[in-house]
Design an enzyme around this catalytic site. Structure first.
Site, PDB file in Angstrom:
ATOM      1  N   GLU A   1      44.434  40.936  44.561  1.00  0.00           N
ATOM      2  CA  GLU A   1      43.435  40.150  43.807  1.00  0.00           C
ATOM      3  C   GLU A   1      44.023  38.833  43.290  1.00  0.00           C
ATOM      4  OE1 GLU A   1      41.374  42.579  40.896  1.00  0.00           O
ATOM      5  OE2 GLU A   1      40.603  43.907  42.456  1.00  0.00           O
TER       6      GLU A   1
ATOM      7  N   GLU B   1      40.317  49.188  47.230  1.00  0.00           N
ATOM      8  CA  GLU B   1      39.938  49.669  45.886  1.00  0.00           C
ATOM      9  C   GLU B   1      38.426  49.815  45.869  1.00  0.00           C
ATOM     10  OE1 GLU B   1      41.510  47.760  42.369  1.00  0.00           O
ATOM     11  OE2 GLU B   1      43.401  47.301  43.381  1.00  0.00           O
TER      12      GLU B   1
HETATM   13  O1  AHR Z   1      42.197  49.755  39.664  1.00  0.00           O
HETATM   14  C1  AHR Z   1      42.223  49.014  38.483  1.00  0.00           C
HETATM   15  C2  AHR Z   1      42.338  47.522  38.708  1.00  0.00           C
HETATM   16  O2  AHR Z   1      41.158  47.027  39.254  1.00  0.00           O
HETATM   17  C3  AHR Z   1      43.411  47.093  39.686  1.00  0.00           C
HETATM   18  O3  AHR Z   1      44.642  46.950  39.074  1.00  0.00           O
HETATM   19  C4  AHR Z   1      42.918  45.757  40.151  1.00  0.00           C
HETATM   20  O4  AHR Z   1      43.375  45.458  41.445  1.00  0.00           O
HETATM   21  C5  AHR Z   1      41.411  45.876  40.044  1.00  0.00           C
HETATM   22  O5  AHR Z   1      40.854  44.768  39.434  1.00  0.00           O
END
Ligand code: AHR
Length: 499
Positions: free
Chosen positions: A177, A290
């Site tokens: 990210e 994610e």
């Molecule tokens: O999974 C929690 C957080 O969410 C992670 O660290 C990040 O990559 C995302 O924004």
């Protein structure tokens, strides 16, 4: 109330293969995920941990999911993580301030501990590189430490730390990210593209066998266009992230449709980049590394991480599972975020653990929704109220114009090992849907069904009441599928054996 639906299944209508890596996981040094979730080095309860400090109850729950790959060590955490802090004798490892979640990191669980745990679980490691405070030299050193069998410094350091054989870590991602304003070392798409291009070339010189994952955004932003164009010739996967959620039931269970659109759009951006950059034969898949249902505002604690899931969230997770199956041709990996305690299907206390509602549909997908994805014909009532889709993509006005019609019956199907597996979420809050499931071909008489249901959509599991929402296994006759009733707000997986 009861309405009617129709599902037509033809085993010949294969749209693609579901990559087993669709059922991968993610662990981050965040909250109680690693310490207290994966390991508890101070545990006093006999039998709860092994001699390495692994939580055995958590290990069993994750083993049952048969996750092929687990991503580590972040997430946002990785953007200020120096892997060298986490290897060697534990008493020498520095305790550091941690900038993503503003905590402290003991570094008692690091690369070697993660690799050993992966072996114990039977999963493959996937490492995310620090493109915040980290350097290319540091990334190359980590790759050498993990994968090299040569007589060189970092390979020898691994041997000195007691690990003769290389770990052969195949999956590496170029930052996490990096576009986010919350990120240590936030970059513009142009800066990221330039740096990641250089890193990719160097990493593949050191180990040409690795698979590289580029850092994408939501899949339909300017960032995604720029980065796919710049990196298509160097990468094997393009990563996107999304967390859906709403306190409104219908928005919660329709929100994952935005992720399905994101996959469709990203796959087109990848195709476009292949053409414009003249690498038409490159194999680049989406790595949705994610995903989950998560609203940090509704979870207690300063991280908003220990989300308490209800049956509504389990239905939303089933919708996530269905979209990954439908989009199988484009998805090379997907990682539920995360595995334990943090936004997680498995929760621990110091002495016990329990499975949250979302674990159950996820387990059914992990166990059965593999093999070939089938293109179905589905009819039934369409949801006409305000959806989570429009809410979720509010900041991208144009994408609202391509909101799909959202059917209350959300369905996907796979074919594997002589079975047709049909996953059905009835998202209606108040209507049972009597559905005619019509098949091409011949089938055996007995069908196995797995149902996740409770009368109360807000039902959830707790440490004191672990089985409020769980899986009920039953059988029915193949004949019964001519008019099968999917209860309101339920998830059902049907296993039909081919004759
Ligand atoms: O999974 C929690 C957080 O969410 C992670 O660290 C990040 O990559 C995302 O924004």
């Amino acid at each position: 109330k009861s309405s009617k639906g129709l599902i037509k299944v033809d085993p010949c209508r294969v749209v693609g293969t579901v990559d087993d890596k669709t059922y991968s996981g993610f662990l981050e040094h965040m909250g109680r995920c690693i310490y207290e979730g994966i390991v508890d080095y101070d545990c006093k309860v006999p039998g709860l941990t092994n001699d390495k400090g692994y939580r055995l109850d958590v290990a069993k729950a994750l083993k049952d999911l048969e996750m092929p790959v687990v991503r580590y060590p972040g997430g946002n955490f990785v953007s200020s993580y120096h892997w060298m802090d986490g290897v060697g004798p534990k008493e020498n490892r520095p305790r550091r301030p941690e900038l993503a979640w503003l905590g402290e990191e003991s570094n008692h669980f690091g690369t070697d501990e993660f690799m050993e745990w992966c072996e114990f679980i039977g999963t493959e490691p996937y490492l995310c590189l620090n493109m915040g405070t980290g350097t290319l030299d540091e990334a190359l050193a980590w790759l050498e430490y993990c994968n090299s069998d040569r007589n060189t410094y970092y390979a020898n350091l691994r041997r000195k730390n007691g690990h003769e054989k290389p770990y052969n870590v195949k999956y590496w991602s170029l930052g996490n990210e990096v576009w986010g304003p919350w990120q240590v070392g936030q970059m513009t798409a142009e800066d990221y593209s330039k740096t990641a291009f250089q890193w990719a070339k160097a990493l593949k010189l050191l180990d040409p066998s690795i698979k590289l994952v580029a850092c994408g955004c939501n899949g339909f932003s300017e960032w995604d266009y720029t980065v796919t164009q710049a990196l298509i010739s160097q990468i094997d996967y393009y990563s996107i992230h999304d967390y859906t959620s709403s306190s409104d039931y219908y928005k919660n269970v329709t929100c994952p449709a935005a992720a399905e659109r994101a996959i469709q759009i990203t796959s087109k951006l990848i195709d476009l980049a292949k053409i414009t950059q003249k690498v038409p034969n490159r194999n680049v898949k989406i790595c949705f590394d994610e995903w989950n249902v998560w609203d940090p505002d509704r979870a207690p604690g300063h991280l908003g991480a220990e989300e308490k899931y209800t049956l509504s969230d389990a239905i939303a997770v089933a919708a996530w599972g269905n979209l990954f199956i439908r989009q199988a041709p484009h998805v090379g990996m997907a990682n539920i975020a995360q595995c334990v305690n943090v936004i997680a299907p498995v929760m621990t206390t110091g002495t016990d653990s329990f499975l949250q509602t979302i674990y159950h549909p996820f387990l059914l997908f992990c166990k059965y929704m593999r093999g070939e994805s089938l293109n179905l014909h589905v009819e039934g009532p369409v949801y006409t109220g305000e959806t989570g889709f429009s809410d979720h993509v509010d900041y991208m006005a144009w994408i609202k114009d391509i909101e799909p019609a959202l059917m209350l019956l959300d369905v996907s199907a796979t074919k594997k090992d002589g079975y047709i597996n049909i996953a059905v979420a009835n998202r209606s809050l108040d209507e049972d849907l009597t559905t005619s499931i019509v098949f091409e071909g011949d089938y055996q008489e007995i069908v196995t069904t797995y149902t996740v249901y409770h009368d109360d959509i807000a039902a959830s599991n707790t440490i004191d009441n672990k089985e409020v929402v769980s899986i009920k296994e039953a059988t029915c006759k193949f004949e019964d599928l001519k008019a099968y009733t999917f209860k309101k707000h339920s998830f059902v997986l049907l296993r039909v054996a081919i004759a």
